[in-house]
Scaffold this motif. Structure first.
Motif, mmCIF file in Angstrom:
data_model
loop_
_atom_site.group_PDB
_atom_site.id
_atom_site.type_symbol
_atom_site.label_atom_id
_atom_site.label_comp_id
_atom_site.label_asym_id
_atom_site.label_seq_id
_atom_site.Cartn_x
_atom_site.Cartn_y
_atom_site.Cartn_z
ATOM 1 N N LEU A 32 -8.269 -26.467 26.764
ATOM 2 C CA LEU A 32 -7.003 -26.760 26.971
ATOM 3 C C LEU A 32 -6.227 -27.606 25.976
ATOM 4 C CD1 LEU A 32 -7.235 -27.786 31.008
ATOM 5 C CD2 LEU A 32 -6.005 -25.582 29.909
ATOM 6 N N GLU A 33 -7.091 -28.436 25.318
ATOM 7 C CA GLU A 33 -6.715 -29.132 24.114
ATOM 8 C C GLU A 33 -6.254 -28.105 23.221
ATOM 9 O OE1 GLU A 33 -6.440 -31.325 20.443
ATOM 10 O OE2 GLU A 33 -7.878 -29.859 21.134
ATOM 11 N N ARG A 34 -7.011 -27.138 22.718
ATOM 12 C CA ARG A 34 -6.775 -26.148 21.704
ATOM 13 C C ARG A 34 -5.447 -25.464 21.944
ATOM 14 N NH1 ARG A 34 -7.312 -20.821 20.765
ATOM 15 N NH2 ARG A 34 -7.898 -20.481 22.789
ATOM 16 N N VAL A 35 -5.440 -24.932 23.101
ATOM 17 C CA VAL A 35 -3.977 -24.181 23.617
ATOM 18 C C VAL A 35 -2.609 -24.926 23.928
ATOM 19 C CG1 VAL A 35 -5.469 -22.368 24.421
ATOM 20 C CG2 VAL A 35 -4.462 -23.982 25.978
ATOM 21 N N LEU A 36 -2.604 -26.320 24.056
ATOM 22 C CA LEU A 36 -1.500 -26.973 24.374
ATOM 23 C C LEU A 36 -0.807 -27.379 23.213
ATOM 24 C CD1 LEU A 36 -0.171 -28.370 26.680
ATOM 25 C CD2 LEU A 36 -1.237 -30.318 26.184
ATOM 26 N N ILE A 56 -0.018 -23.458 32.241
ATOM 27 C CA ILE A 56 -1.143 -22.787 32.721
ATOM 28 C C ILE A 56 -1.764 -23.534 33.629
ATOM 29 C CG2 ILE A 56 -2.351 -24.018 30.828
ATOM 30 C CD1 ILE A 56 -4.296 -21.762 30.349
ATOM 31 N N ASP A 57 -2.555 -22.774 34.699
ATOM 32 C CA ASP A 57 -3.439 -23.184 35.622
ATOM 33 C C ASP A 57 -4.711 -22.612 35.452
ATOM 34 O OD1 ASP A 57 -4.760 -24.421 37.690
ATOM 35 O OD2 ASP A 57 -3.087 -23.914 39.133
ATOM 36 N N PRO A 58 -5.737 -23.143 34.768
ATOM 37 C CA PRO A 58 -7.176 -22.636 34.898
ATOM 38 C C PRO A 58 -7.823 -22.339 35.984
ATOM 39 C CG PRO A 58 -7.063 -24.618 33.635
ATOM 40 C CD PRO A 58 -5.863 -24.398 34.180
ATOM 41 N N ILE A 73 0.833 -23.219 24.748
ATOM 42 C CA ILE A 73 1.058 -23.496 26.394
ATOM 43 C C ILE A 73 2.031 -24.689 26.088
ATOM 44 C CG2 ILE A 73 0.064 -24.357 28.218
ATOM 45 C CD1 ILE A 73 -0.350 -21.298 27.959
ATOM 46 N N ASP A 74 2.964 -24.817 27.126
ATOM 47 C CA ASP A 74 3.900 -25.957 26.941
ATOM 48 C C ASP A 74 3.414 -27.117 27.877
ATOM 49 O OD1 ASP A 74 6.182 -25.162 25.006
ATOM 50 O OD2 ASP A 74 6.123 -23.548 26.343
ATOM 51 N N CYS A 75 2.659 -26.681 28.860
ATOM 52 C CA CYS A 75 2.226 -27.691 30.080
ATOM 53 C C CYS A 75 0.945 -27.206 30.607
ATOM 54 C CB CYS A 75 3.478 -27.695 30.948
ATOM 55 S SG CYS A 75 3.527 -29.056 32.273
#
Length: 240
Positions: free
Chosen positions: A66-70, A186-188, A17-19
């Motif tokens: 989010l830290e993992r996928v960014l 991404i927007d969780p 994920i870029d942002c």
């Protein structure tokens, strides 16, 4: 339409994920019962996971994913209340983010809805905080343009379909600052799909999760469909 923590863990690879642009529950126990009918929003009562303990635990779990996928050069934008900003900042930093700025979204007109703290002994709410962060162990890309940390953008409520809906144009500003065409956002906490709409209109890819399928599935699918049709029409017009 599933729990975002489980969904990210099952569906998303690391650094994919870029942002991040998201508006999680603030943990302030908002009661919408008497405030939203005139804005065209059917959702009234409590917001899901908006009690302080629930909201903070949810954000701890979400921030770790989010830290993992960014991507290591990616940016994150997290909306928050002044009441819980420090707690959200501490959570982000505890899982590996580096909070670079507290951005202030200044709405062009005060929010006059009583249950949001306006009237009586309170001043009218006219701003929200946004935590802007990168990864502590990353190599963040520069933002695309010089910009103030005070962002003025009108808060439109008349046609909103979610009680805390953000303007598409505001989300597009962050996409333009932190991503390029074809990047993935991404927007969780997808709500009514504003981040997805902004991504489509900006020619970015998107991933979104929303737990409240009952209230928002129809809205999400309609808004995404409309945005795709508008984008396709715009591309075809440019080609002509």
């Amino acid at each position: 339409f599933e729990d975002c923590v489980d969904g990210m863990a099952e569906r998303l690879e690391p650094n994919s994920i870029d942002c991040i642009i998201t508006d999680p529950p603030y943990g302030i126990d908002v009661d919408l019962s008497d405030t939203m009918g005139s804005a065209g929003v059917d959702h009234i009562g409590d917001l899901e996971n908006d009690g302080l303990e629930d909201a903070l635990q949810l954000f701890i779990d979400t921030a770790a994913e989010l830290e993992r996928v960014l991507t290591r050069d990616g940016h994150a934008y997290v909306f928050s209340s002044w009441k819980t900003y420090d707690k959200f900042r501490d959570i982000l930093e505890s899982v590996g983010f580096n909070v670079k700025n507290c951005l202030v979204w200044c709405k062009s007109t005060p929010n006059h809805q009583p249950n949001f703290g306006t009237g009586g002994v309170n001043y009218g709410n006219q701003h929200e905080f946004i935590l802007y962060a990168t990864l502590e162990d990353g190599d963040p890309r520069p933002i695309n343009d010089v910009m103030s940390d005070l962002i003025r953008h009108k808060h439109q409520t008349q046609d909103n379909e979610h009680p805390t809906q953000k303007p598409v144009g505001l989300i597009e500003t962050f996409l333009e600052q932190s991503t390029d065409v074809g990047d993935r956002v991404i927007d969780p906490f997808m709500g009514s799909a504003t981040t997805a709409v902004a991504a489509i209109q900006s020619d970015r890819d998107y991933v979104g999760f929303e737990l409240d399928e009952k209230n928002y599935r129809e809205i999400v699918e309609r808004r995404i469909g409309e945005a795709k049709r508008q984008r396709e029409a715009s591309v075809n017009s440019d080609a002509e």
